[in-house]
Design a protein around this motif. Structure first.
Motif, PDB file in Angstrom:
ATOM      1  N   VAL C 174     -36.331 -17.089   7.557  1.00  0.00           N
ATOM      2  CA  VAL C 174     -36.695 -17.742   6.304  1.00  0.00           C
ATOM      3  C   VAL C 174     -35.621 -17.543   5.235  1.00  0.00           C
ATOM      4  CG1 VAL C 174     -37.978 -15.799   5.287  1.00  0.00           C
ATOM      5  CG2 VAL C 174     -38.682 -18.133   4.764  1.00  0.00           C
ATOM      6  N   PHE C 175     -34.847 -16.456   5.337  1.00  0.00           N
ATOM      7  CA  PHE C 175     -33.782 -16.237   4.347  1.00  0.00           C
ATOM      8  C   PHE C 175     -32.692 -17.309   4.486  1.00  0.00           C
ATOM      9  CE2 PHE C 175     -35.466 -11.856   4.902  1.00  0.00           C
ATOM     10  CZ  PHE C 175     -35.838 -11.609   3.602  1.00  0.00           C
ATOM     11  N   TRP C 176     -32.218 -17.517   5.734  1.00  0.00           N
ATOM     12  CA  TRP C 176     -31.156 -18.514   5.928  1.00  0.00           C
ATOM     13  C   TRP C 176     -31.669 -19.932   5.706  1.00  0.00           C
ATOM     14  CZ3 TRP C 176     -25.908 -18.017   6.886  1.00  0.00           C
ATOM     15  CH2 TRP C 176     -25.447 -16.709   7.030  1.00  0.00           C
ATOM     16  N   ASP C 177     -32.972 -20.142   5.909  1.00  0.00           N
ATOM     17  CA  ASP C 177     -33.525 -21.486   5.752  1.00  0.00           C
ATOM     18  C   ASP C 177     -33.728 -21.857   4.289  1.00  0.00           C
ATOM     19  OD1 ASP C 177     -34.692 -23.962   6.536  1.00  0.00           O
ATOM     20  OD2 ASP C 177     -36.693 -23.111   6.365  1.00  0.00           O
ATOM     21  N   LEU C 178     -34.353 -20.960   3.538  1.00  0.00           N
ATOM     22  CA  LEU C 178     -34.750 -21.325   2.168  1.00  0.00           C
ATOM     23  C   LEU C 178     -33.896 -20.699   1.070  1.00  0.00           C
ATOM     24  CD1 LEU C 178     -38.676 -21.215   2.385  1.00  0.00           C
ATOM     25  CD2 LEU C 178     -37.162 -23.173   2.632  1.00  0.00           C
ATOM     26  N   ALA C 179     -33.479 -19.446   1.256  1.00  0.00           N
ATOM     27  CA  ALA C 179     -32.803 -18.742   0.154  1.00  0.00           C
ATOM     28  C   ALA C 179     -31.479 -19.373  -0.282  1.00  0.00           C
ATOM     29  CB  ALA C 179     -32.605 -17.266   0.509  1.00  0.00           C
ATOM     30  N   PRO C 180     -30.740 -20.084   0.589  1.00  0.00           N
ATOM     31  CA  PRO C 180     -29.505 -20.712   0.090  1.00  0.00           C
ATOM     32  C   PRO C 180     -29.744 -21.585  -1.133  1.00  0.00           C
ATOM     33  CG  PRO C 180     -29.530 -20.789   2.486  1.00  0.00           C
ATOM     34  CD  PRO C 180     -30.879 -20.253   2.059  1.00  0.00           C
ATOM     35  N   HIS C 181     -30.920 -22.228  -1.198  1.00  0.00           N
ATOM     36  CA  HIS C 181     -31.207 -23.024  -2.394  1.00  0.00           C
ATOM     37  C   HIS C 181     -31.218 -22.139  -3.637  1.00  0.00           C
ATOM     38  CE1 HIS C 181     -32.021 -26.517  -0.029  1.00  0.00           C
ATOM     39  NE2 HIS C 181     -32.999 -25.951   0.642  1.00  0.00           N
ATOM     40  N   ASP C 182     -31.995 -21.067  -3.588  1.00  0.00           N
ATOM     41  CA  ASP C 182     -32.105 -20.186  -4.761  1.00  0.00           C
ATOM     42  C   ASP C 182     -30.767 -19.554  -5.098  1.00  0.00           C
ATOM     43  OD1 ASP C 182     -35.269 -20.030  -4.879  1.00  0.00           O
ATOM     44  OD2 ASP C 182     -34.633 -19.819  -2.792  1.00  0.00           O
ATOM     45  N   LEU C 183     -30.064 -19.099  -4.066  1.00  0.00           N
ATOM     46  CA  LEU C 183     -28.801 -18.393  -4.307  1.00  0.00           C
ATOM     47  C   LEU C 183     -27.745 -19.340  -4.869  1.00  0.00           C
ATOM     48  CD1 LEU C 183     -28.769 -16.195  -1.074  1.00  0.00           C
ATOM     49  CD2 LEU C 183     -29.338 -15.471  -3.409  1.00  0.00           C
ATOM     50  N   SER C 184     -27.708 -20.576  -4.363  1.00  0.00           N
ATOM     51  CA  SER C 184     -26.700 -21.500  -4.885  1.00  0.00           C
ATOM     52  C   SER C 184     -27.018 -21.872  -6.326  1.00  0.00           C
ATOM     53  CB  SER C 184     -26.586 -22.736  -3.999  1.00  0.00           C
ATOM     54  OG  SER C 184     -27.795 -23.465  -3.986  1.00  0.00           O
ATOM     55  N   ILE C 185     -28.300 -21.963  -6.633  1.00  0.00           N
ATOM     56  CA  ILE C 185     -28.683 -22.262  -8.018  1.00  0.00           C
ATOM     57  C   ILE C 185     -28.309 -21.081  -8.920  1.00  0.00           C
ATOM     58  CG2 ILE C 185     -30.641 -22.663  -9.557  1.00  0.00           C
ATOM     59  CD1 ILE C 185     -31.989 -24.079  -7.084  1.00  0.00           C
ATOM     60  N   LEU C 186     -28.630 -19.869  -8.484  1.00  0.00           N
ATOM     61  CA  LEU C 186     -28.251 -18.681  -9.257  1.00  0.00           C
ATOM     62  C   LEU C 186     -26.745 -18.653  -9.479  1.00  0.00           C
ATOM     63  CD1 LEU C 186     -30.492 -15.918  -7.644  1.00  0.00           C
ATOM     64  CD2 LEU C 186     -30.426 -16.563 -10.056  1.00  0.00           C
ATOM     65  N   ASP C 187     -26.003 -18.935  -8.411  1.00  0.00           N
ATOM     66  CA  ASP C 187     -24.555 -18.917  -8.523  1.00  0.00           C
ATOM     67  C   ASP C 187     -24.059 -19.936  -9.537  1.00  0.00           C
ATOM     68  OD1 ASP C 187     -21.962 -17.915  -7.249  1.00  0.00           O
ATOM     69  OD2 ASP C 187     -21.715 -20.091  -7.150  1.00  0.00           O
ATOM     70  N   TYR C 188     -24.775 -21.054  -9.626  1.00  0.00           N
ATOM     71  CA  TYR C 188     -24.352 -22.135 -10.494  1.00  0.00           C
ATOM     72  C   TYR C 188     -24.684 -21.854 -11.947  1.00  0.00           C
ATOM     73  CZ  TYR C 188     -23.668 -26.994 -11.972  1.00  0.00           C
ATOM     74  OH  TYR C 188     -23.232 -28.142 -12.591  1.00  0.00           O
ATOM     75  N   VAL C 189     -25.825 -21.258 -12.196  1.00  0.00           N
ATOM     76  CA  VAL C 189     -26.259 -21.127 -13.596  1.00  0.00           C
ATOM     77  C   VAL C 189     -25.815 -19.816 -14.248  1.00  0.00           C
ATOM     78  CG1 VAL C 189     -28.245 -22.635 -13.201  1.00  0.00           C
ATOM     79  CG2 VAL C 189     -28.542 -20.162 -13.112  1.00  0.00           C
ATOM     80  N   LEU C 190     -25.545 -18.785 -13.446  1.00  0.00           N
ATOM     81  CA  LEU C 190     -25.106 -17.527 -14.055  1.00  0.00           C
ATOM     82  C   LEU C 190     -23.618 -17.622 -14.399  1.00  0.00           C
ATOM     83  CD1 LEU C 190     -26.954 -14.913 -11.799  1.00  0.00           C
ATOM     84  CD2 LEU C 190     -27.537 -15.627 -14.120  1.00  0.00           C
TER      85      LEU C 190
END
Lengths: 362, 362, 362, 362
Positions: C174-190
């Protein structure tokens, strides 16, 4: 039922404007139907509709010649998706040619026209169906089941709200634009169809657009029950909600909540006993129930696919479709009565319904 | 204004039933007021109200003798919290004794009685205030500000919904039970007060309770605007929502959402231009705005505390309170007209308002 | 910038599986791009993708010969939409051929592969872009603006929840499936991208599927701040919510509420002053703000259209795209560290980031 | 059981601070109890608590002499509502005097103290109860029933969120302030109590308050299941939500939605079959159920009233109360282990539980 009846039925779509392409797509996708032609005075538009949907489109005729089309023997049925004022003439031509007819809502632009269509279809023993698409959504289908099987008990009130920021239409007011949805749903889910004692309409035109941009319909029903419709083009919040209060349970349909569209509340008010005292006053003992709430699961299904399936089934089974011409006529009757009520400052106006319909109800 | 005016004002509460204790508690808690007596024919009940709130209750008289009470010089004002049918007699007695009067809503049980009270207070130069408590909530106070400062623009429509599973009252119908809240709020937030062109009422009695258990009020306003109220005792879902559509912005008040009670939508519809073409049809260019939404923070504050503060301020400043006798009278007038409309099957009925009020409006 | 640079750029899409058709559709619809070829070992599938989208598809080559495709001079850039394990080889081949490269997320199947790609692109002075589609939604674009312009103040915490009833994937957890969305967003906004001090991962496998079906990532950030991600395939309720707590304001993004996706709360907690007392204990005075809420309007816009526009702009302006190879590498680094943490029962694991990136941060 | 046992039990409340008055009010209102004394070093405060609640308060002793109080024979039980660090000494004194003991949560300020209390009560054959008030709310009571009767199936995961804008406490961090609620609920609803394999804690202190102001607890459970708690003082939106995923159904408890606090989803994921293929990889066939949602009605009842009723019942029936000393000890154990985990940067820390408890689990 012979093997022949299982062969796809030939159908032609008349009108390739806003709604036609949706019908074309669904007739094509249905195993019950064989789309043989699309007819529009603007043949280029018709060709686009046929072509834009991929594949060869082989075998689908594009034509502007309705007479020739109706002469084709493989055309068993037509679907009319043209402006409302043209519905009567087109439907009559098709019915005279012996074709079954599906008409986009509203059935016609007047009760008079609608009744002529209904009577002609009856005389010619042909199906006349109104495309009340909303009635074929999983939510409305389920609501009808819950009314039919008595889960809600007797219907005490229906309150329907359909408001959003919408286009002010150039040719119709907010009642003709939005209320047909609510009225056709009411007609579908109430046992015996929508048969109000009268209609009282109140409209507002605060922008001086020359027509009602927001409005309310009150529809007293038999036994003290009440249906009410609120339509509004000027609301920045979108609400699509219908509450159906029953003597046993109450249902809330919130169409904008995909996670819980339908909620059935096992709560309500009962008038347990009732007596008339010496002073001739009624006294009542009220009982409140506060039970569970239940949200039935709904399948994901396109309403229009279900609608064309019903059209085929009605033809094959030689029976009235769920949303027949009479249903379309009842909706038209309410809309016309609402117009009369508006002109009379909201007075309650009787709904003109044909005698045969009243007989059905009583 | 002398220093004397800053001393607490002596007040007596008349009626120790359902609402009286709330008034007692708030007068006691207010630095503006000195509660000197509580009067009820049932002195035990009155004593309970005084005693139950802790402390000695020393100095607070408990009495059933209204005449003696009104003779006390230290009683500057009274607050009446008795059944509506007794309001007129009690208020007139107090006004004749030279006391300011606050009356629990509704102001009286008829327009005639209410008008008599208003006129007597005016002649005697005394304050007559209606306890429209809801008007003193932070939400309604803020709504009034947003209307007054022009944030919403011209009011195009107001839609108020107040429905829940409620007790079927023995003596009044759902309009008299619930609609006073909506009407008093409308009266408070609309500039110039609630002055509808007429009232059309539709009621439903599906349980044969002998009175409307659900109903709708349509209140056409000047300029094509429309106010509408939906009250219902039979709904298992509770809704307390008011939408105020303005030409500039639209406000939604959802009183059951403590995290975002008020939302102001910078969205709307404008009729940019309007012309009459050769065929004598109006054409209009519509402009849609889709701007931000804004939810103003609201203080946590008890409405009744604010109400007694306003009562004191009106007395000290010798001015009309925000919810004066006229406000109570306007609400009564609408309720009476609604009764007439109900009997006339929903016909639009003119609201009887006194000439002086009409002069204010025009 | 010459006139030439305004001509559409030639692009080829490699991979016609799940995501390829979306890229094909958006490159076609964009005036910035000229789609010249679609490449897939399964040429029939590629032909379907080109043909199914109507029109002639004239001029769009369908091929399975990547070498020949990369030899075409009119192909300036490629977009790779193949399984992650093939990204490195395909990207390197394209970069060696002098083409700009866009890669579907995740950038690669390991940090090592991702770093090789980033370094090769840098050496060859070519664009390497990661298709972090979510970053191009109107909501995320607006969030980034609000962080950048200081509206939120310093970021104190980010809590992201992405849960629903989802397919248990055969090859990834589930980490490789879903978390890339959250992590890429975090990377973009921070600001400065996602540079956590470490990663601690906790996973649950209650169905014995052999992999985490639900899990939590804790990402301590500099200054005591904390980012946290909750992903879950087993939740019957769908939640897509991110809370970004700032020292000035706090933002809540509820992606399932189309009527109010973003809410900015002017509420928060301030540590006004802080001292160390004689007992060496910190004492603090806390200040609470309870201000308005504000929901910015968002345009309706397809994220992928914005993404291909940014790809073209980066090439034309010879600059890094908003979601460049380094962004893809940072997301990969966190995912790899999370795997290590999972094996270590949730111990905090340092994120392997290249020295140059660390220099940017410190 | 003789008739005597049905006489009200004599109880004394020790501590008249924040929580004491609530206990006083509920003991007084309960027919099971006879409140005979309130003990506080500050007797004036104790007297206020007794007096402020109306009536004479006759017969209720106010005292600061605990020894004398415990010597009274009519005092069968005590309720301790003092700071946590004093719980052990007071409870031991009462237990030595032969009194049953109820302790406000947390049971003590350390596992060591808590265990000493549990063991002393056991040796003396007296009731030791922890006041985990939340467990006596109608919602939690119903959740426990649904777990116990198997409606949810095996518990796969629990996700609890308790966030709001809260006071930064001077003496405890966010875990000790808020998580006891979640942990005591988990302990109550999980069969066999809360027996995690370990605890991993992550905290954030972005305001440099010297303690965690937001944090996460991961609690791996037997069989791959996972419980997780999110507590946060800095969130402007208030969330009180617990999701309990079961193999049969999943429950969502939204405590801020009074109209539908509990929702039971007949939806879920099943791993139908599972095999290990030749390459030693597990393959699984997943089955999704999308059934109805059901929201059980909950009574309106004060939790504390239910709690004091359970205290009396446990004494009369000579059995452990639902939230006994062991329950308090299990919550303490998790909190202590979380502190250790925090110092170890989130490493998974075993929860120290007494041997007897471990035997129950294995």
């Amino acid at each position: 039922m012979t093997a022949e009846t299982d062969a796809p039925l030939g159908v032609a779509v008349i009108g390739a404007g806003y709604w036609g392409p949706n019908l074309v797509r669904n007739f094509r996708a249905s195993p019950e139907w064989d789309l043989v032609a699309v007819c529009d005075l603007d043949t280029e538009r018709a060709r686009d509709v046929v072509g834009a949907q991929g594949g060869a489109g082989a075998g689908i005729e594009v034509t502007d010649d309705l007479t020739a089309l109706l002469a084709r023997e493989d055309v068993v049925a037509v679907a009319i998706a043209t402006p409302a004022r043209t519905h009567r003439a087109l439907a009559e031509q098709a019915l005279h040619a012996g074709k079954h007819v599906l008409v986009e809502k509203p059935l016609a632009d007047s009760v008079e026209a609608g009744r002529a269509m209904v009577e002609l279809a009856r005389r010619n023993d042909l199906i006349l169906m109104t495309d009340h698409t909303f009635c074929y959504t999983p939510a409305v289908q389920r609501i009808r089941e819950l009314v039919e099987d008595g889960s809600l008990g007797e219907i005490l009130f229906v309150d329907s709200v359909r408001i959003n920021l919408g286009l002010v239409q150039p040719d119709v007011d907010v009642f003709w634009d939005l209320a047909p949805h609510d009225l056709s749903i009411l007609d579908y889910v109430l046992l015996g169809g929508l048969q109000p004692i009268g209609v009282a309409a109140q409209g507002g035109d605060p922008l001086s657009a020359g027509k009602s941009c927001l409005g309310y319909l009150s529809l007293p029903l038999a036994g003290g029950a009440m249906a009410h419709v609120h339509v509004n083009w000027l609301s920045p919040t979108k609400i699509r909600q219908m509450v159906i209060g029953g003597s046993k349970r109450t249902l809330v349909w919130d169409d904008l909540n995909p996670q819980q569209r339908l909620s059935v509340f096992d709560r309500g008010v009962d008038l347990i006993q009732q007596s008339v005292d010496s002073a001739d006053r009624r006294t009542a003992s009220i009982n409140y129930r506060l039970g569970d709430t239940w949200a039935p699961a709904l399948p994901e299904r396109e309403a229009l696919g279900e609608m064309v399936r019903e059209y085929a089934a009605a033809i094959r089974e030689h029976r009235d479709p769920a949303t027949d011409g009479d249903a379309g006529l009842r909706v038209l009757s309410v809309l016309e009565a609402a117009q009369t009520s508006l002109r009379a400052h909201g007075a309650l106006v009787e709904v003109e319904t044909s005698a045969p319909m009243l007989e059905i109800v009583r």
